[in-house]
Design a protein around this motif. Structure first.
Motif, PDB file in Angstrom:
ATOM      1  N   ALA A 282       0.857  -1.185   0.000  1.00 46.71           N
ATOM      2  CA  ALA A 282       0.000   0.000   0.000  1.00 46.71           C
ATOM      3  C   ALA A 282       0.889   1.228   0.000  1.00 46.71           C
ATOM      4  CB  ALA A 282      -0.911   0.023   1.227  1.00 46.71           C
ATOM      5  N   ALA A 283       0.389   2.293  -0.597  1.00 44.22           N
ATOM      6  CA  ALA A 283       1.107   3.556  -0.516  1.00 44.22           C
ATOM      7  C   ALA A 283       1.249   3.955   0.948  1.00 44.22           C
ATOM      8  CB  ALA A 283       0.351   4.637  -1.287  1.00 44.22           C
ATOM      9  N   ASP A 284       2.421   4.464   1.288  1.00 47.02           N
ATOM     10  CA  ASP A 284       2.647   4.847   2.679  1.00 47.02           C
ATOM     11  C   ASP A 284       1.620   5.860   3.162  1.00 47.02           C
ATOM     12  OD1 ASP A 284       4.809   3.164   2.698  1.00 47.02           O
ATOM     13  OD2 ASP A 284       6.303   4.733   2.361  1.00 47.02           O
ATOM     14  N   ASP A 285       1.089   6.654   2.241  1.00 47.82           N
ATOM     15  CA  ASP A 285       0.098   7.665   2.624  1.00 47.82           C
ATOM     16  C   ASP A 285      -1.307   7.304   2.143  1.00 47.82           C
ATOM     17  OD1 ASP A 285       0.557   7.970  -0.076  1.00 47.82           O
ATOM     18  OD2 ASP A 285       0.513  10.173  -0.040  1.00 47.82           O
ATOM     19  N   GLN A 286      -1.565   5.998   1.936  1.00 43.73           N
ATOM     20  CA  GLN A 286      -2.900   5.593   1.503  1.00 43.73           C
ATOM     21  C   GLN A 286      -3.925   6.080   2.518  1.00 43.73           C
ATOM     22  OE1 GLN A 286      -3.755   1.579  -0.215  1.00 43.73           O
ATOM     23  NE2 GLN A 286      -5.070   1.312   1.577  1.00 43.73           N
ATOM     24  N   PRO A 287      -4.947   6.830   2.083  1.00 44.77           N
ATOM     25  CA  PRO A 287      -5.913   7.395   3.031  1.00 44.77           C
ATOM     26  C   PRO A 287      -6.727   6.316   3.739  1.00 44.77           C
ATOM     27  CG  PRO A 287      -6.010   8.528   0.910  1.00 44.77           C
ATOM     28  CD  PRO A 287      -5.183   7.306   0.704  1.00 44.77           C
ATOM     29  N   TYR A 328      -2.027  -3.893  -7.196  1.00 47.40           N
ATOM     30  CA  TYR A 328      -0.634  -4.212  -7.485  1.00 47.40           C
ATOM     31  C   TYR A 328      -0.574  -5.375  -8.467  1.00 47.40           C
ATOM     32  CZ  TYR A 328       1.232  -1.312  -3.681  1.00 47.40           C
ATOM     33  OH  TYR A 328       1.594  -0.258  -2.868  1.00 47.40           O
ATOM     34  N   THR A 329       0.264  -5.270  -9.458  1.00 44.15           N
ATOM     35  CA  THR A 329       0.503  -6.355 -10.411  1.00 44.15           C
ATOM     36  C   THR A 329       2.001  -6.560 -10.566  1.00 44.15           C
ATOM     37  OG1 THR A 329       0.417  -4.802 -12.273  1.00 44.15           O
ATOM     38  CG2 THR A 329      -1.642  -5.926 -11.676  1.00 44.15           C
ATOM     39  N   PHE A 330       2.369  -7.726 -11.113  1.00 47.34           N
ATOM     40  CA  PHE A 330       3.782  -8.050 -11.339  1.00 47.34           C
ATOM     41  C   PHE A 330       3.888  -8.719 -12.695  1.00 47.34           C
ATOM     42  CE2 PHE A 330       7.479 -10.933 -10.845  1.00 47.34           C
ATOM     43  CZ  PHE A 330       8.451  -9.973 -10.590  1.00 47.34           C
ATOM     44  N   ASP A 331       4.803  -8.245 -13.547  1.00 47.87           N
ATOM     45  CA  ASP A 331       4.920  -8.777 -14.907  1.00 47.87           C
ATOM     46  C   ASP A 331       6.125  -9.681 -15.093  1.00 47.87           C
ATOM     47  OD1 ASP A 331       7.049  -7.044 -14.894  1.00 47.87           O
ATOM     48  OD2 ASP A 331       6.300  -5.728 -16.481  1.00 47.87           O
ATOM     49  N   GLY A 332       6.772 -10.048 -14.018  1.00 49.55           N
ATOM     50  CA  GLY A 332       7.969 -10.877 -14.103  1.00 49.55           C
ATOM     51  C   GLY A 332       9.244 -10.102 -13.883  1.00 49.55           C
ATOM     52  N   PHE A 391       5.798   2.270 -11.321  1.00 49.12           N
ATOM     53  CA  PHE A 391       6.287   0.896 -11.295  1.00 49.12           C
ATOM     54  C   PHE A 391       7.722   0.901 -10.785  1.00 49.12           C
ATOM     55  CE2 PHE A 391       7.135   2.591 -15.497  1.00 49.12           C
ATOM     56  CZ  PHE A 391       8.458   2.260 -15.718  1.00 49.12           C
ATOM     57  N   ASN A 392       8.127  -0.236 -10.229  1.00 46.32           N
ATOM     58  CA  ASN A 392       9.473  -0.365  -9.700  1.00 46.32           C
ATOM     59  C   ASN A 392       9.739  -1.826  -9.425  1.00 46.32           C
ATOM     60  OD1 ASN A 392      11.852  -0.126  -7.735  1.00 46.32           O
ATOM     61  ND2 ASN A 392      11.449   2.038  -8.222  1.00 46.32           N
ATOM     62  N   LEU A 398       8.108   1.279  -4.402  1.00 43.48           N
ATOM     63  CA  LEU A 398       6.816   1.585  -5.009  1.00 43.48           C
ATOM     64  C   LEU A 398       5.822   2.080  -3.958  1.00 43.48           C
ATOM     65  CD1 LEU A 398       5.249   1.510  -7.687  1.00 43.48           C
ATOM     66  CD2 LEU A 398       4.626  -0.862  -7.171  1.00 43.48           C
ATOM     67  N   ASN A 399       5.893   1.508  -2.761  1.00 45.01           N
ATOM     68  CA  ASN A 399       5.001   1.942  -1.692  1.00 45.01           C
ATOM     69  C   ASN A 399       5.240   3.394  -1.285  1.00 45.01           C
ATOM     70  OD1 ASN A 399       3.843  -0.586  -1.575  1.00 45.01           O
ATOM     71  ND2 ASN A 399       4.935  -1.236   0.265  1.00 45.01           N
ATOM     72  N   MET A 400       6.458   3.873  -1.515  1.00 43.58           N
ATOM     73  CA  MET A 400       6.799   5.234  -1.098  1.00 43.58           C
ATOM     74  C   MET A 400       6.217   6.293  -2.025  1.00 43.58           C
ATOM     75  SD  MET A 400      10.786   4.503  -0.041  1.00 43.58           S
ATOM     76  CE  MET A 400      11.127   6.247   0.291  1.00 43.58           C
ATOM     77  N   LEU A 401       5.785   5.883  -3.234  1.00 49.82           N
ATOM     78  CA  LEU A 401       5.195   6.864  -4.145  1.00 49.82           C
ATOM     79  C   LEU A 401       3.875   7.370  -3.583  1.00 49.82           C
ATOM     80  CD1 LEU A 401       5.824   5.110  -7.585  1.00 49.82           C
ATOM     81  CD2 LEU A 401       7.182   6.915  -6.505  1.00 49.82           C
ATOM     82  N   PRO A 402       3.581   8.661  -3.705  1.00 52.11           N
ATOM     83  CA  PRO A 402       2.350   9.222  -3.136  1.00 52.11           C
ATOM     84  C   PRO A 402       1.103   8.578  -3.750  1.00 52.11           C
ATOM     85  CG  PRO A 402       3.879  10.964  -3.754  1.00 52.11           C
ATOM     86  CD  PRO A 402       4.423   9.699  -4.330  1.00 52.11           C
ATOM     87  N   PHE A 403       0.073   8.452  -2.939  1.00 53.68           N
ATOM     88  CA  PHE A 403      -1.205   7.938  -3.416  1.00 53.68           C
ATOM     89  C   PHE A 403      -1.830   8.964  -4.363  1.00 53.68           C
ATOM     90  CE2 PHE A 403      -5.727   7.035  -3.327  1.00 53.68           C
ATOM     91  CZ  PHE A 403      -5.772   5.649  -3.339  1.00 53.68           C
ATOM     92  N   VAL A 404      -2.300   8.485  -5.526  1.00 54.36           N
ATOM     93  CA  VAL A 404      -2.851   9.367  -6.559  1.00 54.36           C
ATOM     94  C   VAL A 404      -4.371   9.330  -6.482  1.00 54.36           C
ATOM     95  CG1 VAL A 404      -2.925   9.909  -9.013  1.00 54.36           C
ATOM     96  CG2 VAL A 404      -0.863   8.876  -8.024  1.00 54.36           C
ATOM     97  N   ARG A 405      -4.975  10.483  -6.207  1.00 55.98           N
ATOM     98  CA  ARG A 405      -6.428  10.552  -6.060  1.00 55.98           C
ATOM     99  C   ARG A 405      -7.131  11.005  -7.334  1.00 55.98           C
ATOM    100  NH1 ARG A 405      -8.574  12.297  -0.247  1.00 55.98           N
ATOM    101  NH2 ARG A 405      -6.807  11.786   1.080  1.00 55.98           N
ATOM    102  N   ALA A 406      -6.427  11.648  -8.246  1.00 53.64           N
ATOM    103  CA  ALA A 406      -7.076  12.237  -9.424  1.00 53.64           C
ATOM    104  C   ALA A 406      -6.133  12.141 -10.610  1.00 53.64           C
ATOM    105  CB  ALA A 406      -7.458  13.688  -9.162  1.00 53.64           C
ATOM    106  N   GLY A 407      -6.708  12.432 -11.796  1.00 50.81           N
ATOM    107  CA  GLY A 407      -5.891  12.473 -13.000  1.00 50.81           C
ATOM    108  C   GLY A 407      -5.961  11.239 -13.855  1.00 50.81           C
TER     109      GLY A 407
END
Length: 694
Positions: A282-287, A328-332, A391-392, A398-407
């Motif tokens: 989960a994003a570290d800042d997931q609401p 979350y997904t993983f492509d190999g 992605f990472n 990846l969890n450290m990326l901010p949670f995206v609410r819009a866009g």
């Protein structure tokens, strides 16, 4: 994390604690004797676990042996003895029923509960909660018993968008009683969670025609993954009963805050490499997710004349929820994360009226005929957003990326569902041995779900069955029932496509109920086929409309071995598969459904001056492997877990201790989320509870 207002909670608890003794004094002034009702000491544990009748199958109390459809009733005694903490803990005592996994219990998503391999919902007093919106699955404080009706219900449990195909898990709530009492409880668990409950019951009038009861619950804590949750609920109920007229006015208020569990991605037939079962993606800042619901209902019965009863019902409920989670997904090579936000307001309204006609009791022929009309309307409005976050190769980064609410993409949610129905149900008893049930419902359905054009249809559904008491304690039965599920307009946020179809479903069943008094053994055996046609759901290819089929055998037993020891046991073989040659998943097993499942629970009550009041219980629950997705790319392995309970009753105090997953077995479990991923079974958890009744 935002917290529930403790001032409001403290005010409610303080007011009830102050009012309870004052109220008791007022009741005594009216000449009402305040007594705590004692349970019949002659009842065995099996007697307390065995329900003689049920309402969910016919809309009125009916002896279970006269019902030609599988139904299981779990009374309050089982809930208390097994120290069940939520609905899932209770329904594991029912053959062929799957509850939510440890993490799904915080997720309000279509399909969390399964009956006979197909999704179902938890209803409350026969009313839909619209995919469990606003239902607090962690609280059983206001539940008197749970009735599980298996298979389509032919209009008996129609909501604004039809009824669940697998059946109904009906939570029958507590009603005011003529006895005055006050019960206060507290609990604590090994994850640091704390809980408070109360149950206050008082006659309001001297003649006991007006009765009042209020229950409430507060819980706060973390789970084994340090995901926080808080919930608060309040259920005031007023009842008027003068012998001919019975009216129950219910109100409810529930709110919850929780951190959403997103599950673990699947790749190459296994959980993505490098991930442990206890990892939190989960994003570290997931609401924080929040839900608030409140509503009222009125249910009335009036005896017009001997054998003729009029009944009416009215209900309104509103649920507001803010949901934030990530896929979350993983492509190999790398992990990808997409963030999902949903702001949804749901409003439910229902009104109904009908009559029940009963002939005078006779050893030759008895008949019941009910005619009911109903109107149900549900609206859901809000908006959704599905945004690619990044992605990472390292999921921690990846969890450290901010949670995206819009866009991203998504849009406005604007769904309206309306069903008007007319039902007729006939029940006949011939020579007190042959029981015939026949019913039909005509439902007029209208659905609008932006951007899908308005959809309307008129759907008939039928139900027929026969039970025959060969001799006392042995009753075979055979039945057939139909139902429908109106389209919700499921939008796949990954593709933007919409799956819409009117789902129809049917079940054919044959079974046997038995009660061998000489052996203190009772139970049921049933075999069935359940078909779902044009079911709208998520799969690995997106939103899909497919056919599914379940076939199986189920066995349930209650056995009083000695005067001190009783057993509950169940077993189910369930073959649930995609049954659609047009689907690439044709022949694959349905999500989360084990082919073999079962449970055995023993309860021993001590006797004698030294041990009187002490009881212990031991249970074992088993699931064979379960598919996490319709593509069957990953199967959670077979698993069996033990649970242990002990309780002690001394006067007006009851103390209990429960241990879930006694051996701390660690294993993967399917996690229902979009097309499916993985989670883990509930780890070892210790819960202590104490209650005082005055």
């Amino acid at each position: 994390m935002k917290t529930i207002e403790y001032g409001r909670l403290l005010g409610v608890l303080t007011a009830t604690s102050i009012a309870a003794p004052l109220w008791a004094q007022n009741v005594e002034d009216l000449g009402v004797i305040v007594v705590i009702a004692d349970q019949d000491e002659n009842l065995t544990t099996a007697d307390q676990y065995r329900a003689p009748d049920a309402s969910s199958a016919t809309g009125a109390p009916t002896p279970i042996e006269q019902i030609p459809q599988s139904i299981t009733v779990i009374p309050r005694d089982v809930i208390d003895d097994q120290l069940a903490t939520d609905v899932t803990d209770v329904i594991r005592n029912v053959a062929g029923v799957e509850g939510k996994t440890a993490k799904e219990r915080t997720q309000q998503l279509d399909g969390d509960y399964l009956v006979r391999g197909q999704f179902t919902e938890a209803y409350v007093n026969g009313r839909s909660t619209f995919l469990d919106q606003g239902l607090d699955p962690e609280s059983l404080v206001n539940v008197e018993r749970i009735e599980v009706l298996k298979g389509p219900t032919a209009g008996l449990f129609d909501s604004a968008n039809g009824a669940p195909p697998g059946g109904v898990i009906n939570l029958v709530e507590k009603a005011p009683e003529t006895t005055a009492f006050s019960t206060f409880g507290t609990s604590i668990n090994s994850d640091g969670g704390i809980g408070l409950t109360f149950d206050l019951n008082r006659p309001v009038s001297a003649d006991q025609t007006w009765l009042f009861r209020a229950t409430g619950h507060f819980e706060s804590g973390e789970d084994d993954l340090d995901l926080e949750t808080q919930s608060f609920s309040l259920y005031p109920t007023l009842r008027y009963n003068n012998g001919r007229t019975d009216v129950i006015f219910r109100t409810r208020y529930q709110e919850a805050e929780f951190e959403f569990y997103n599950g673990l991605p699947i790749f190459g037939g296994a959980i993505a490499p490098g991930l442990a079962l206890d990892d939190v993606l989960a994003a570290d800042d997931q609401p924080t997710n929040t839900t608030v619901s409140y509503g009222i209902s009125v249910d009335a019965n009036h005896e017009i004349a001997d054998g003729l009863t009029a009944r009416a019902s009215l209900g309104w409920q509103k649920a507001d929820g803010d949901q934030f989670n990530s896929l979350y997904t993983f492509d190999g090579a790398v992990f990808s994360r997409a963030d999902y936000s949903q702001f949804l307001d749901v409003e439910l309204f229902d009104i109904g009226a009908g009559v029940l006609w009963e002939t005078q009791p006779s050893a030759v022929w008895e008949h019941k005929l009910s005619v009911d009309a109903g109107y149900q309307r549900t609206t859901e409005q809000g908006n959704t957003n599905f945004s690619f976050a990044g992605f990472n190769a390292d999921v921690g980064t990846l969890n450290m990326l901010p949670f995206v609410r819009a866009g991203g993409f998504g849009g406005t949610v604007d769904g309206k569902y309306r069903t008007t129905s007319l039902s007729i149900l006939s029940q006949s008893s011939i020579n007190e041995r042959l029981f015939v049930l026949a019913g039909a419902t005509v439902s007029d359905v209208e659905i609008s779900y932006d951007p899908v054009p308005k959809f309307s249809d008129t759907v008939p559904s039928y139900r027929i069955g026969v039970a025959y008491e060969v001799f006392r304690g042995l009753s075979p039965f055979i039945g057939y029932s139909e139902g429908f599920r109106a389209p919700r307009g499921i939008t796949d946020p990954r593709t933007g496509s919409v799956a819409v179809a009117l789902e129809t479903n049917s079940q054919a069943e044959i079974g046997l109920r038995f009660n061998i008094e000489e052996a203190n053994l009772s139970g049921s055996l049933a075999a069935y086929r359940l078909d779902r046609d044009d079911a709208s759901l998520f799969s690995d290819i997106g939103a899909e409309v497919i056919d599914l089929r379940s076939e199986g055998i189920e066995l349930e037993l209650i056995w009083q071995v000695t005067s001190n020891m009783a057993f509950l046991a169940n077993y189910a073989f369930t073959d649930a598969r995609v049954n659609d040659p047009a689907s690439p998943n044709d022949g694959n097993r349905a999500q989360r459904v084990p082919e073999h499942s079962g449970r055995i629970a023993a309860r021993y009550e001590f006797e004698g001056d030294r041990w009187d009041g002490l009881g212990i219980g031991l249970g074992f629950t088993y699931f064979s492997n379960r598919a996490a997705d319709l593509a069957n790319t990953f199967f959670a392995p077979s698993v069996g877990v033990f649970d242990l309970q002990a309780s002690y009753v001394n006067g007006n105090m009851r103390a209990s201790l429960g241990i879930e997953n006694l051996l701390d077995t660690s294993e993967a479990a399917p996690n229902f989320y979009f097309s499916g991923n993985a989670g883990q079974i509930k780890p070892l958890t210790i819960t202590a509870n104490a209650e005082w009744t005055f």
